[in-house]
Scaffold this motif. Structure first.
Motif, PDB file in Angstrom:
ATOM      1  N   GLY A   1       1.761   1.573  -8.722  1.00 44.55           N
ATOM      2  CA  GLY A   1       0.830   2.065  -7.884  1.00 44.55           C
ATOM      3  C   GLY A   1      -0.095   0.925  -7.616  1.00 44.55           C
ATOM      4  O   GLY A   1      -1.203   1.179  -6.794  1.00 44.55           O
ATOM      5  N   GLU A   2       0.167  -0.503  -8.052  1.00 42.51           N
ATOM      6  CA  GLU A   2      -0.657  -1.430  -7.666  1.00 42.51           C
ATOM      7  C   GLU A   2      -0.133  -2.358  -6.627  1.00 42.51           C
ATOM      8  O   GLU A   2       1.084  -2.677  -6.631  1.00 42.51           O
ATOM      9  CB  GLU A   2      -1.230  -2.255  -8.911  1.00 42.51           C
ATOM     10  N   TYR A   3      -0.954  -2.422  -5.546  1.00 49.18           N
ATOM     11  CA  TYR A   3      -0.606  -3.215  -4.656  1.00 49.18           C
ATOM     12  C   TYR A   3      -0.829  -4.722  -4.712  1.00 49.18           C
ATOM     13  O   TYR A   3      -2.251  -5.002  -4.654  1.00 49.18           O
ATOM     14  CB  TYR A   3      -0.993  -2.878  -3.164  1.00 49.18           C
ATOM     15  N   LYS A   4       0.043  -5.727  -4.965  1.00 46.51           N
ATOM     16  CA  LYS A   4      -0.502  -7.146  -5.302  1.00 46.51           C
ATOM     17  C   LYS A   4       0.104  -8.170  -4.510  1.00 46.51           C
ATOM     18  O   LYS A   4       1.395  -8.450  -4.700  1.00 46.51           O
ATOM     19  CB  LYS A   4      -0.026  -7.350  -6.735  1.00 46.51           C
ATOM     20  N   PRO A   5      -0.294  -8.305  -3.240  1.00 43.96           N
ATOM     21  CA  PRO A   5       0.292  -9.285  -2.368  1.00 43.96           C
ATOM     22  C   PRO A   5       0.490 -10.599  -2.859  1.00 43.96           C
ATOM     23  O   PRO A   5      -0.454 -10.844  -3.920  1.00 43.96           O
ATOM     24  CB  PRO A   5      -0.712  -9.165  -1.115  1.00 43.96           C
TER      25      PRO A   5
ATOM     26  N   ALA B   1      -0.742  -1.083   5.421  1.00 47.62           N
ATOM     27  CA  ALA B   1      -2.059  -0.430   5.557  1.00 47.62           C
ATOM     28  C   ALA B   1      -1.566   1.000   6.359  1.00 47.62           C
ATOM     29  O   ALA B   1      -2.342   1.916   6.131  1.00 47.62           O
ATOM     30  CB  ALA B   1      -2.883  -1.164   6.316  1.00 47.62           C
ATOM     31  N   ARG B   2      -0.975   0.906   7.137  1.00 50.62           N
ATOM     32  CA  ARG B   2      -0.582   2.064   7.927  1.00 50.62           C
ATOM     33  C   ARG B   2       0.170   3.247   7.137  1.00 50.62           C
ATOM     34  O   ARG B   2      -0.155   4.323   7.050  1.00 50.62           O
ATOM     35  CB  ARG B   2       0.483   1.730   9.127  1.00 50.62           C
TER      36      ARG B   2
ATOM     37  N   HIS C   1      -3.679   7.515   1.158  1.00 54.56           N
ATOM     38  CA  HIS C   1      -3.744   6.697   0.142  1.00 54.56           C
ATOM     39  C   HIS C   1      -3.343   7.273  -1.018  1.00 54.56           C
ATOM     40  O   HIS C   1      -3.595   6.664  -2.172  1.00 54.56           O
ATOM     41  CB  HIS C   1      -5.293   6.306  -0.083  1.00 54.56           C
ATOM     42  N   SER C   2      -2.425   8.282  -1.054  1.00 50.74           N
ATOM     43  CA  SER C   2      -1.734   8.888  -2.211  1.00 50.74           C
ATOM     44  C   SER C   2      -0.494   8.021  -2.706  1.00 50.74           C
ATOM     45  O   SER C   2       0.371   8.282  -1.978  1.00 50.74           O
ATOM     46  CB  SER C   2      -1.460  10.461  -2.054  1.00 50.74           C
TER      47      SER C   2
ATOM     48  N   TYR D   1      -7.297   4.820  16.116  1.00 49.29           N
ATOM     49  CA  TYR D   1      -8.437   4.712  15.208  1.00 49.29           C
ATOM     50  C   TYR D   1      -7.827   3.431  14.372  1.00 49.29           C
ATOM     51  O   TYR D   1      -6.638   3.286  14.274  1.00 49.29           O
ATOM     52  CB  TYR D   1      -8.910   5.812  14.371  1.00 49.29           C
ATOM     53  N   SER D   2      -8.954   2.803  13.737  1.00 48.04           N
ATOM     54  CA  SER D   2      -8.581   1.735  12.884  1.00 48.04           C
ATOM     55  C   SER D   2      -8.320   2.054  11.406  1.00 48.04           C
ATOM     56  O   SER D   2      -8.962   3.163  10.795  1.00 48.04           O
ATOM     57  CB  SER D   2      -9.657   0.512  12.711  1.00 48.04           C
ATOM     58  N   THR D   3      -7.207   1.495  10.897  1.00 44.16           N
ATOM     59  CA  THR D   3      -7.044   1.988   9.133  1.00 44.16           C
ATOM     60  C   THR D   3      -8.346   1.543   8.435  1.00 44.16           C
ATOM     61  O   THR D   3      -8.178   2.019   7.597  1.00 44.16           O
ATOM     62  CB  THR D   3      -5.840   1.316   8.791  1.00 44.16           C
TER      63      THR D   3
END
Ligand SMILES: *Cc1c(COP(=O)(O)O)cnc(C)c1O
Length: 434
Positions: free
Chosen positions: A291-295, A315-316, A323-324, A4-6
């Motif tokens: 806890g924040e993802y900032k590319p 994403a994986r 998502h925890s 399945y797709s993420t």
């Protein structure tokens, strides 16, 4: 097994579709629907099994439903024709040397496995349409993929790399091969190369014109086989009686390697905790803290295979842990080092132990040195041979290093590459002419 797709917006795919497509229609990454735990008997006996046999058991859990046992065994045994020894650096820190393959970097295993699996699917379908593999590289992926796919019938490989940003030895490993390998020298950074590849997969006209697939660590056939390393590392540590409280540290860029390790843990591999070691591209490190993802755009470092500003396998990891942030932090901690710290670590380790680290492995070694707790044994992945970064390493340790014969052989070829801007329109036009 279905994948399945993420992003959850694309239909599930069979293994061959997931391998050929690479990325799902909704730009998500494919995930296996189930992760099968390995048996207690397997873990009880693991220290007595060969690398190939361990890897076959792991591969069977992932791919056994879709590939006949004899074919799968052949693919695994062909792929793993070299050892990945766990070498003591100090009494508590071991180096898992992943650099004994054809291009002296850990990506050899994933690339060779994928080339063979894709070759099998192609031949099974009696497909006469050429499959075109697009791969963006900051150095090591390109050489591993180019060498893994070299001469495989029915497949052409395009390697996109940032001009002037890979080491001369790395460049030779994918620009001198000829045959079914074409090197495209992109005026930009690694993230530009990755963006060009991603756009190509999303372009309907291009996909109607030619069959495209990716060999970046987004591809399930490339990233899942990397989990073999971790089972074998555990087996070697168990043999030494040091497998309890094992901490595994992975120098990380696109996070494919560590992600495969986390799959291993889900299959029952008894690793106490993981450490993701970064260079100055500390996006994941910051995510763990906040806890924040900032590319953000990547910055160039001396550990250039980890110069990634938006790690694709993040994403994986999110998907694997529902998502925890809390669950992720319970299994993985982070570390990030500047070029100065990396250099200092290489000099310190060489002086204290006599072990020569490469700039990527140095991040791993240092994270263990700083973070190992009472009663823990650490193992870091030495992801490439130091000679792959000859100029950098020699500059740091102020003495010449020897070039392994395998590597020297690449230097004798003639460089052939095609210049490319970082504009997708130019890249597309080039591919449309092929
Ligand atoms: C690719 C690479 C890494 C990073 O691996 P990821 O799977 O992208 O996290 C680390 N070290 C070396 C030498 C590499 O080639």
């Amino acid at each position: 097994m279905k994948y399945y797709s993420t992003n959850q917006q694309a239909p599930v795919a069979t293994l061959d579709k997931a391998v050929v497509k690479g990325l799902a229609e909704d730009k998500g990454l494919y995930m296996p629907e189930r992760i099968k735990p390995l048996s207690k008997e397997f873990f009880d006996e693991i220290q007595n099994l060969s690398f190939q046999e361990i890897a076959y058991q792991v591969a069977d859990a992932f791919f056994g439903e879709d590939v006949p046992a004899e074919v799968l065994r052949q693919i695994v045994y062909d792929t793993l024709s070299f050892d990945v020894p766990a070498v003591p650096v100090t009494d508590r820190i071991f180096s898992l040397e992943l650099f004994h393959g054809p291009t002296l970097a850990f990506k050899d295993v994933g690339a060779r496995f994928m080339a063979r699996l894709l070759g099998y699917f192609n031949q099974k379908e009696a497909n006469d349409r050429l499959v075109n593999v697009l791969v963006a590289t900051s150095g090591d992926t390109g050489s591993a993929v180019a060498n893994g796919f070299l001469g495989v019938p029915g497949i052409h490989v395009y390697v996109l790399y940032p001009k002037g940003k890979v080491s001369p030895i790395q460049e030779c490993q994918f620009t001198t091969l000829g045959q079914n390998i074409t090197a495209l020298e992109v005026d930009g950074v690694f993230d530009d190369c990755q963006a060009l590849v991603k756009s190509a997969f999303m372009d309907a006209e291009l996909n109607a014109h030619m069959k495209l697939t990716s060999a970046n660590s987004i591809n399930v056939a490339r990233f899942l086989p990397q989990s073999f390393y971790y089972f074998y590392a555990y087996a070697q540590m168990k043999k030494r009686g040091l497998a309890d409280n094992l901490v595994v540290c992975v120098p990380s860029g696109n996070f494919g390697n560590i992600c495969s390790a986390l799959f291993g843990k889900r299959m029952g591999l008894p690793v106490k905790r993981f450490v993701a070691a970064n260079n100055a591209n500390d996006i994941f490190y910051n995510y763990l803290q906040t806890g924040e993802y900032k590319p953000r755009p990547s910055v160039q470092t001396i550990a250039n295979a980890m110069d990634v500003g938006d790690p694709s396998n993040f994403a994986r990891i999110l998907d694997l842990y529902g998502h925890s942030h809390e669950a992720i932090c319970a299994d993985i901690s982070g570390a990030a080092y500047t070029d100065e710290q990396i250099a200092e670590t290489m000099r310190f380790c060489l002086g204290e132990t006599g072990y020569l680290l490469d700039p990527h492995g140095a991040c791993g070694y240092r994270a263990l040195q700083e973070g190992l707790q009472e009663g823990e044994t650490g193992i870091f992945l030495e992801t490439a041979h130091p000679a792959k970064f000859k100029e950098t390493v020699e500059g740091i340790i102020s003495r010449p290093i020897e070039i392994p014969a395998k590597l020297a052989a690449f230097m004798e070829g003639t460089k052939q590459s095609i210049q490319m801007t970082n504009d997708f329109a130019d890249f597309k036009q080039y591919l449309m002419r092929q």
